[in-house]
Design a protein around this motif. Structure first.
Motif, PDB file in Angstrom:
ATOM      1  N   ALA A 203      15.555  -4.509  -1.964  1.00 61.52           N
ATOM      2  CA  ALA A 203      14.717  -3.598  -1.538  1.00 61.52           C
ATOM      3  C   ALA A 203      14.423  -2.723  -2.735  1.00 61.52           C
ATOM      4  CB  ALA A 203      14.805  -2.978  -0.060  1.00 61.52           C
ATOM      5  N   TYR A 204      13.369  -1.795  -2.696  1.00 60.70           N
ATOM      6  CA  TYR A 204      12.924  -0.805  -3.514  1.00 60.70           C
ATOM      7  C   TYR A 204      12.963   0.532  -2.772  1.00 60.70           C
ATOM      8  CZ  TYR A 204      10.251   1.854  -7.095  1.00 60.70           C
ATOM      9  OH  TYR A 204       9.683   2.901  -7.918  1.00 60.70           O
ATOM     10  N   GLY A 205      13.683   1.564  -3.051  1.00 59.36           N
ATOM     11  CA  GLY A 205      13.505   2.763  -2.231  1.00 59.36           C
ATOM     12  C   GLY A 205      12.591   3.691  -3.214  1.00 59.36           C
ATOM     13  N   ALA A 206      11.456   3.815  -2.786  1.00 60.78           N
ATOM     14  CA  ALA A 206      10.434   4.639  -3.480  1.00 60.78           C
ATOM     15  C   ALA A 206       9.657   5.393  -2.643  1.00 60.78           C
ATOM     16  CB  ALA A 206       9.550   3.542  -4.092  1.00 60.78           C
ATOM     17  N   SER A 207       8.605   6.199  -3.184  1.00 60.47           N
ATOM     18  CA  SER A 207       7.725   7.331  -2.582  1.00 60.47           C
ATOM     19  C   SER A 207       6.847   6.177  -1.801  1.00 60.47           C
ATOM     20  CB  SER A 207       6.875   7.952  -3.496  1.00 60.47           C
ATOM     21  OG  SER A 207       5.774   7.186  -4.311  1.00 60.47           O
ATOM     22  N   PHE A 208       6.266   6.647  -0.604  1.00 60.06           N
ATOM     23  CA  PHE A 208       5.057   5.983   0.124  1.00 60.06           C
ATOM     24  C   PHE A 208       3.924   5.657  -0.638  1.00 60.06           C
ATOM     25  CE2 PHE A 208       0.991   6.806   2.240  1.00 60.06           C
ATOM     26  CZ  PHE A 208       1.060   5.543   3.057  1.00 60.06           C
ATOM     27  N   GLU A 209       3.478   6.340  -1.545  1.00 55.92           N
ATOM     28  CA  GLU A 209       2.319   6.395  -2.383  1.00 55.92           C
ATOM     29  C   GLU A 209       2.625   5.312  -3.500  1.00 55.92           C
ATOM     30  OE1 GLU A 209       3.376  10.416  -0.711  1.00 55.92           O
ATOM     31  OE2 GLU A 209       4.345   8.932  -2.224  1.00 55.92           O
ATOM     32  N   ILE A 210       3.819   5.052  -4.045  1.00 50.53           N
ATOM     33  CA  ILE A 210       4.097   4.073  -5.077  1.00 50.53           C
ATOM     34  C   ILE A 210       4.244   2.840  -4.183  1.00 50.53           C
ATOM     35  CG2 ILE A 210       5.734   3.069  -6.620  1.00 50.53           C
ATOM     36  CD1 ILE A 210       6.586   5.984  -7.227  1.00 50.53           C
ATOM     37  N   GLY A 211       4.698   2.457  -3.274  1.00 53.99           N
ATOM     38  CA  GLY A 211       4.940   1.268  -2.450  1.00 53.99           C
ATOM     39  C   GLY A 211       3.722   0.905  -1.838  1.00 53.99           C
ATOM     40  N   GLN A 212       2.704   2.133  -1.461  1.00 55.09           N
ATOM     41  CA  GLN A 212       1.338   1.648  -0.962  1.00 55.09           C
ATOM     42  C   GLN A 212       0.473   1.085  -2.238  1.00 55.09           C
ATOM     43  OE1 GLN A 212      -1.409   4.100   1.785  1.00 55.09           O
ATOM     44  NE2 GLN A 212      -1.799   4.532  -0.339  1.00 55.09           N
ATOM     45  N   TYR A 213       0.697   1.508  -3.513  1.00 51.31           N
ATOM     46  CA  TYR A 213      -0.045   1.206  -4.514  1.00 51.31           C
ATOM     47  C   TYR A 213       0.381  -0.125  -5.124  1.00 51.31           C
ATOM     48  CZ  TYR A 213      -1.632   0.944  -9.398  1.00 51.31           C
ATOM     49  OH  TYR A 213      -2.557   0.711 -10.605  1.00 51.31           O
ATOM     50  N   TYR A 214       1.700  -0.424  -5.227  1.00 51.63           N
ATOM     51  CA  TYR A 214       1.842  -1.766  -5.234  1.00 51.63           C
ATOM     52  C   TYR A 214       1.694  -2.746  -4.364  1.00 51.63           C
ATOM     53  CZ  TYR A 214       4.966  -0.292  -9.326  1.00 51.63           C
ATOM     54  OH  TYR A 214       5.490   0.196 -10.357  1.00 51.63           O
ATOM     55  N   ASP A 215       1.296  -2.595  -2.955  1.00 53.13           N
ATOM     56  CA  ASP A 215       1.146  -3.479  -1.976  1.00 53.13           C
ATOM     57  C   ASP A 215      -0.348  -3.594  -2.092  1.00 53.13           C
ATOM     58  OD1 ASP A 215       0.924  -4.821   0.343  1.00 53.13           O
ATOM     59  OD2 ASP A 215       1.347  -3.076   1.707  1.00 53.13           O
ATOM     60  N   GLN A 216      -1.090  -2.691  -2.534  1.00 53.81           N
ATOM     61  CA  GLN A 216      -2.525  -2.933  -2.445  1.00 53.81           C
ATOM     62  C   GLN A 216      -2.911  -3.785  -4.014  1.00 53.81           C
ATOM     63  OE1 GLN A 216      -3.972   1.046  -2.427  1.00 53.81           O
ATOM     64  NE2 GLN A 216      -4.013   1.100  -0.516  1.00 53.81           N
ATOM     65  N   HIS A 217      -1.965  -3.560  -5.058  1.00 51.75           N
ATOM     66  CA  HIS A 217      -2.437  -4.156  -6.192  1.00 51.75           C
ATOM     67  C   HIS A 217      -1.532  -5.425  -6.370  1.00 51.75           C
ATOM     68  CE1 HIS A 217      -4.089  -0.309  -6.865  1.00 51.75           C
ATOM     69  NE2 HIS A 217      -4.841  -0.781  -7.751  1.00 51.75           N
ATOM     70  N   ASN A 218      -0.789  -5.839  -5.406  1.00 51.13           N
ATOM     71  CA  ASN A 218      -0.012  -7.120  -5.477  1.00 51.13           C
ATOM     72  C   ASN A 218       0.034  -7.897  -4.311  1.00 51.13           C
ATOM     73  OD1 ASN A 218       1.606  -7.000  -8.221  1.00 51.13           O
ATOM     74  ND2 ASN A 218       1.714  -4.902  -7.316  1.00 51.13           N
ATOM     75  N   PRO A 219      -1.319  -8.091  -3.675  1.00 54.68           N
ATOM     76  CA  PRO A 219      -1.354  -8.502  -2.480  1.00 54.68           C
ATOM     77  C   PRO A 219      -0.847  -9.792  -2.128  1.00 54.68           C
ATOM     78  CG  PRO A 219      -3.572  -9.042  -3.773  1.00 54.68           C
ATOM     79  CD  PRO A 219      -2.631  -7.953  -4.428  1.00 54.68           C
ATOM     80  N   GLY A 220       0.004  -9.918  -0.970  1.00 57.06           N
ATOM     81  CA  GLY A 220       0.667 -10.888  -0.712  1.00 57.06           C
ATOM     82  C   GLY A 220       2.119 -11.044  -1.418  1.00 57.06           C
ATOM     83  N   GLU A 221       2.401  -9.845  -2.120  1.00 59.16           N
ATOM     84  CA  GLU A 221       3.784 -10.037  -2.627  1.00 59.16           C
ATOM     85  C   GLU A 221       4.705  -8.967  -2.294  1.00 59.16           C
ATOM     86  OE1 GLU A 221       3.229 -10.143  -7.057  1.00 59.16           O
ATOM     87  OE2 GLU A 221       1.709 -11.582  -6.838  1.00 59.16           O
ATOM     88  N   ILE A 222       4.043  -8.017  -1.915  1.00 61.60           N
ATOM     89  CA  ILE A 222       5.026  -6.496  -1.373  1.00 61.60           C
ATOM     90  C   ILE A 222       4.638  -6.070  -0.002  1.00 61.60           C
ATOM     91  CG2 ILE A 222       5.451  -4.104  -1.925  1.00 61.60           C
ATOM     92  CD1 ILE A 222       6.755  -6.105  -4.015  1.00 61.60           C
ATOM     93  N   VAL A 223       5.510  -5.883   0.653  1.00 66.73           N
ATOM     94  CA  VAL A 223       5.470  -5.244   1.930  1.00 66.73           C
ATOM     95  C   VAL A 223       6.207  -4.260   2.209  1.00 66.73           C
ATOM     96  CG1 VAL A 223       4.633  -7.168   3.075  1.00 66.73           C
ATOM     97  CG2 VAL A 223       7.142  -6.662   3.092  1.00 66.73           C
ATOM     98  N   THR A 224       5.915  -3.236   2.844  1.00 69.44           N
ATOM     99  CA  THR A 224       6.675  -1.923   3.122  1.00 69.44           C
ATOM    100  C   THR A 224       7.138  -1.748   4.742  1.00 69.44           C
ATOM    101  OG1 THR A 224       4.837  -0.714   3.576  1.00 69.44           O
ATOM    102  CG2 THR A 224       5.417  -0.614   1.515  1.00 69.44           C
ATOM    103  N   GLY A 225       8.016  -1.053   4.929  1.00 69.75           N
ATOM    104  CA  GLY A 225       8.420  -0.711   6.155  1.00 69.75           C
ATOM    105  C   GLY A 225       7.299  -0.302   7.044  1.00 69.75           C
ATOM    106  N   SER A 226       7.393  -0.223   8.412  1.00 76.12           N
ATOM    107  CA  SER A 226       6.163   0.405   9.337  1.00 76.12           C
ATOM    108  C   SER A 226       6.034   1.689   9.148  1.00 76.12           C
ATOM    109  CB  SER A 226       6.601  -0.162  10.498  1.00 76.12           C
ATOM    110  OG  SER A 226       7.637   0.582  11.052  1.00 76.12           O
ATOM    111  N   LYS A 227       6.950   2.511   8.653  1.00 77.49           N
ATOM    112  CA  LYS A 227       6.687   3.979   8.544  1.00 77.49           C
ATOM    113  C   LYS A 227       7.735   4.384   7.568  1.00 77.49           C
ATOM    114  CE  LYS A 227       9.810   4.856  12.408  1.00 77.49           C
ATOM    115  NZ  LYS A 227       9.973   5.729  13.751  1.00 77.49           N
ATOM    116  N   PRO A 228       7.351   5.575   6.977  1.00 77.26           N
ATOM    117  CA  PRO A 228       7.884   6.314   6.037  1.00 77.26           C
ATOM    118  C   PRO A 228       9.305   6.968   6.718  1.00 77.26           C
ATOM    119  CG  PRO A 228       5.718   7.168   5.611  1.00 77.26           C
ATOM    120  CD  PRO A 228       5.563   6.056   7.020  1.00 77.26           C
ATOM    121  N   PHE A 229      10.288   7.220   6.072  1.00 76.49           N
ATOM    122  CA  PHE A 229      11.480   7.691   6.996  1.00 76.49           C
ATOM    123  C   PHE A 229      12.008   8.866   6.250  1.00 76.49           C
ATOM    124  CE2 PHE A 229      13.188   5.243   3.112  1.00 76.49           C
ATOM    125  CZ  PHE A 229      14.037   6.102   2.521  1.00 76.49           C
TER     126      PHE A 229
END
Length: 286
Positions: A203-229
């Motif tokens: 896993a990669y511990g990152a900011s929500f914003e970075i995780g969301q960006y990678y999720d949007q720009h790498n569709p089908g490759e990256i997922v995040t937890g259901s909520k920020p902690f």
């Protein structure tokens, strides 16, 4: 060159024009200084930011190696309103505060969380909320709480809050007699993300914003937890002896909130959930 080649200007006239231009330049700098800006900024008419340019969508470089992102646009707009140009210096995240203290830049604009230890050495002008998440490669088990990564490898960027939160999770795991997280630190978010993609970390511990960006720009490759902690205020870092600069940035940011230009930047980059509802004073309060 002969005098008649200078027509319609004579050499004395050109000399007067040059002197006038020099006087205008000399008068401009004191005006900025009088507004509370440091002499170096007033004379150069340039606001220099230190930033870790590997944190999309906040600050990163495009294919032309030009700084782009929400923080970049925010910094450029703040400078423009102060009649200044901007200069961006790419610094690894862990080196941002030392670089500011050494005078390599005038301010830090790089998703720098407002935390008590940092406020002991710099002031910070609040401009957004930030949140922390865990990012996973698609197909991996997804969790929200770092303690659920017991015995796993988690990437983080050196000097970031994600690293601190993972260390705190390890303290809890140790107290419960469970296997700790293996924290693998990298100098940049780009390097951490790459290690996640090739399966070197779980896993990669990152900011929500970075995780969301990678999720949007790498569709089908990256997922995040259901909520920020984790959620915390983010601020522009300024040296403690530069109260005038802090005040100027604080005032211009308040105007950006009022006229909607702040909201426009955050909507453009899809991070409206991080927007402040109202301006906040520089921390510690001046």
């Amino acid at each position: 060159m002969l005098d008649h080649d200078l027509s319609p200007f004579t050499r004395p006239a050109l000399s007067r024009l040059a002197a006038g231009a020099a006087l205008c330049a000399a008068l401009a700098a004191p005006g900025l200084a009088a507004a509370g800006l440091p002499d170096a900024i007033a004379s150069s008419k340039t606001l220099t930011f230190c930033s870790a340019l590997s944190q999309p969508p906040l600050e990163f470089v495009d294919e032309n190696q030009t700084p782009v992102g929400a923080d970049i646009e925010l910094g450029d707009e703040l400078a423009k309103r102060l009649d200044l140009k901007t200069k961006w210096i790419n610094i690894p995240f862990s080196g941002l505060i030392p670089a500011l203290q050494a005078g390599q830049c005038d301010a830090i604009l790089s998703q720098l969380f407002i935390k008590a230890p940092r406020l002991e050495v710099i002031d910070q002008v609040p401009y957004a909320w930030s949140q922390e998440i865990l990012a996973f490669k698609k197909g991996s088990p997804v969790v929200d709480d770092p303690v659920e990564m017991s015995g796993k490898k988690v990437a983080s960027v050196t000097g970031t809050t994600a690293t601190v939160l993972l260390e705190q999770a390890n303290e809890k795991l140790k107290a419960e007699g469970k296997a700790p997280i293996t924290i693998v630190e990298f100098p940049t978010g780009t390097a951490a993300f790459q290690q996640l993609m090739i399966g070197q970390v779980d896993a990669y511990g990152a900011s929500f914003e970075i995780g969301q960006y990678y999720d949007q720009h790498n569709p089908g490759e990256i997922v995040t937890g259901s909520k920020p902690f984790y959620k915390i205020l983010t601020g522009i870092g300024v040296r403690k002896d530069e109260k005038g600069l802090s005040k100027a940035l604080e005032e211009q940011f308040a105007l950006m909130m009022k006229d909607g230009s702040y909201a426009a930047i955050y909507k453009k980059w899809g991070i409206e959930s991080d927007m402040l509802d109202a301006p906040m004073p520089t921390q510690p309060a001046n």
